[in-house]
Enzyme design. Structure first.
Site, short mmCIF file in Angstrom:
data_model
loop_
_atom_site.label_atom_id
_atom_site.label_comp_id
_atom_site.label_asym_id
_atom_site.label_seq_id
_atom_site.Cartn_x
_atom_site.Cartn_y
_atom_site.Cartn_z
N ARG A 147 8.65 1.02 35.22
CA ARG A 147 7.30 0.06 35.70
C ARG A 147 6.05 0.68 35.15
O ARG A 147 5.99 1.92 35.35
CB ARG A 147 7.48 -0.03 37.29
CG ARG A 147 8.47 -0.77 37.82
CD ARG A 147 8.27 -2.40 37.32
NE ARG A 147 9.19 -3.30 38.19
CZ ARG A 147 10.59 -3.54 37.64
NH1 ARG A 147 10.93 -3.15 36.28
NH2 ARG A 147 11.32 -4.34 38.09
N GLU B 109 0.76 -7.49 33.36
CA GLU B 109 1.40 -8.23 32.47
C GLU B 109 1.06 -9.60 32.97
O GLU B 109 1.08 -10.02 33.90
CB GLU B 109 2.76 -7.89 32.59
CG GLU B 109 3.28 -6.28 32.41
CD GLU B 109 4.83 -6.07 32.67
OE1 GLU B 109 5.40 -6.96 33.06
OE2 GLU B 109 4.98 -4.80 32.58
N HIS C 45 7.88 -6.66 27.85
CA HIS C 45 8.64 -6.45 29.06
C HIS C 45 10.00 -7.34 29.14
O HIS C 45 10.39 -8.07 29.74
CB HIS C 45 7.95 -6.86 30.49
CG HIS C 45 8.49 -6.31 31.98
ND1 HIS C 45 8.12 -6.30 33.12
CD2 HIS C 45 10.04 -6.10 32.07
CE1 HIS C 45 8.71 -5.78 33.92
NE2 HIS C 45 9.89 -5.66 33.16
#
Length: 348
Positions: A259, A288, A314
């Site tokens: 993360r 994001e 991601h």
């Protein structure tokens, strides 16, 4: 015939969800609307736009940890009855607040397969991609150049430092030892050598294959590659800060597939702009999707003394089979709810 239930699909960047809901749509039970643009609820303008967008819907399907549903957002959605997510944990949804407002939150299970999981595969793709300059050299060749100014970093014999030795950290350790003959050290706030030895044994590795660092700073000073595998919480936020980054070797690589907020982003940007380490490979970020003007996008990494940086959007869990399975389960959860049955994998 009753009106179809209004269902919103959020953050489905590859448009995979509609096919899984087709039978419910064709039978007239639901009316589907997709929104692929992720709105950041930390921004007041975006939060207002998100609420206005979603107010008509009784059901919302969201991808894990993309759109954030805080209590102020949930209570502004009076029609919402069912909030569907992927995975069995979504830190972006206030499930307690959802229950308070009469909203069911339900998730999906991951289907176990033989071999390394998606995130572990992605971790090794980033390690190898950065160590061997894959993205840099690909761009050079396609731009008419040839080899770059530095050569690849060979992995055998180096030390991999794992910040966290849970399921993903352990899977990364197994590949490090068996495939690349790397030494492995690990640290977490509760990790003991006894636990590390038990983990090694469960992985089919010799006891002692994973050494516990004497401290977090010891791990950062010793490792040639540091890979982050920690669960994000208020306690772990910023667990990698200026002090840890300063302890890294100038030749070190830093990898984060966990993360973004685990690492102090401002300190990391400063470290990489100054070229204090060899490079970093990141799959996760504080915000994001990354804003178009983000320094991660606009900085000319690997030039004028700056560190090399490898970025991915991601994608640690972004395998077609995974996402398709999650959306199929999401559609099944919706059908249970429409039929008045208990919703599987309820999270609140």
């Amino acid at each position: 015939m009753s009106k179809p239930v209004k269902v919103a699909i959020l953050d489905d960047y590859q448009n995979l969800a509609p096919a899984k809901f087709e039978s419910l749509v064709s039978s007239g039970r639901v009316e589907l609307t997709s929104f692929t643009e992720t709105l950041d609820t930390r921004d007041p303008k975006d939060r207002t736009a998100l609420i206005e967008r979603l107010q008509p819907f009784e059901v919302i399907s969201t991808m894990r940890e993309r759109t954030v549903f805080t209590e102020d957002v949930l209570k502004a959605l009076p029609n919402l009855k069912l909030l569907l997510t992927t995975g069995l944990r979504n830190a972006s949804i206030d499930s307690v607040a959802a229950a308070k407002h009469g909203i069911i939150v339900a998730g999906t299970e991951s289907r176990s397969k033989a071999g390394p999981d998606a995130t572990t595969q992605h971790t090794w793709a980033l390690i190898l991609g950065l160590a061997r300059h894959i993205a840099r050299d690909d761009l050079a060749v396609k731009s008419g150049a040839w080899q770059g100014p530095t050569l690849a970093l060979g992995l055998p014999g180096l030390t991999l430092g794992l910040l966290g030795l849970g399921k993903l950290g352990a899977a990364t350790a197994r590949i490090a030892v068996l495939a690349f003959n790397l030494k492995v050290i690990a640290w977490s706030s509760s990790l003991t050598q006894e636990k590390a030895d038990e983990t090694a044994k469960s992985l089919g590795l010799p006891v002692g294959s994973i050494r516990v660092a004497s401290s977090k700073l010891d791990l950062f000073r010793t490792a040639d590659i540091v890979s982050v595998h920690y669960v994000l919480s208020e306690r772990s936020r910023g667990i990698v800060g200026k002090e840890e980054l300063a302890a890294l070797k100038p030749s070190a690589l830093l990898i984060n597939t966990s993360r973004g907020p685990l690492i102090d982003e401002a300190a990391l940007l400063e470290t990489l702009k100054a070229g204090r380490i060899r490079g970093a490979a990141l799959d996760v970020f504080n915000k994001e999707p990354l804003p178009v003007d983000s320094e991660w996008r606009t900085t000319r990494w690997g030039e004028d003394g700056r560190s090399e940086v490898l970025l991915s959007p991601h994608m640690g869990y972004g395998e077609a089979d995974n996402i398709s399975s999650w959306y199929a389960q999401t559609a099944a959860n919706l059908e249970h709810w429409l039929d008045g049955k208990a919703v599987p994998n309820r999270l609140n």
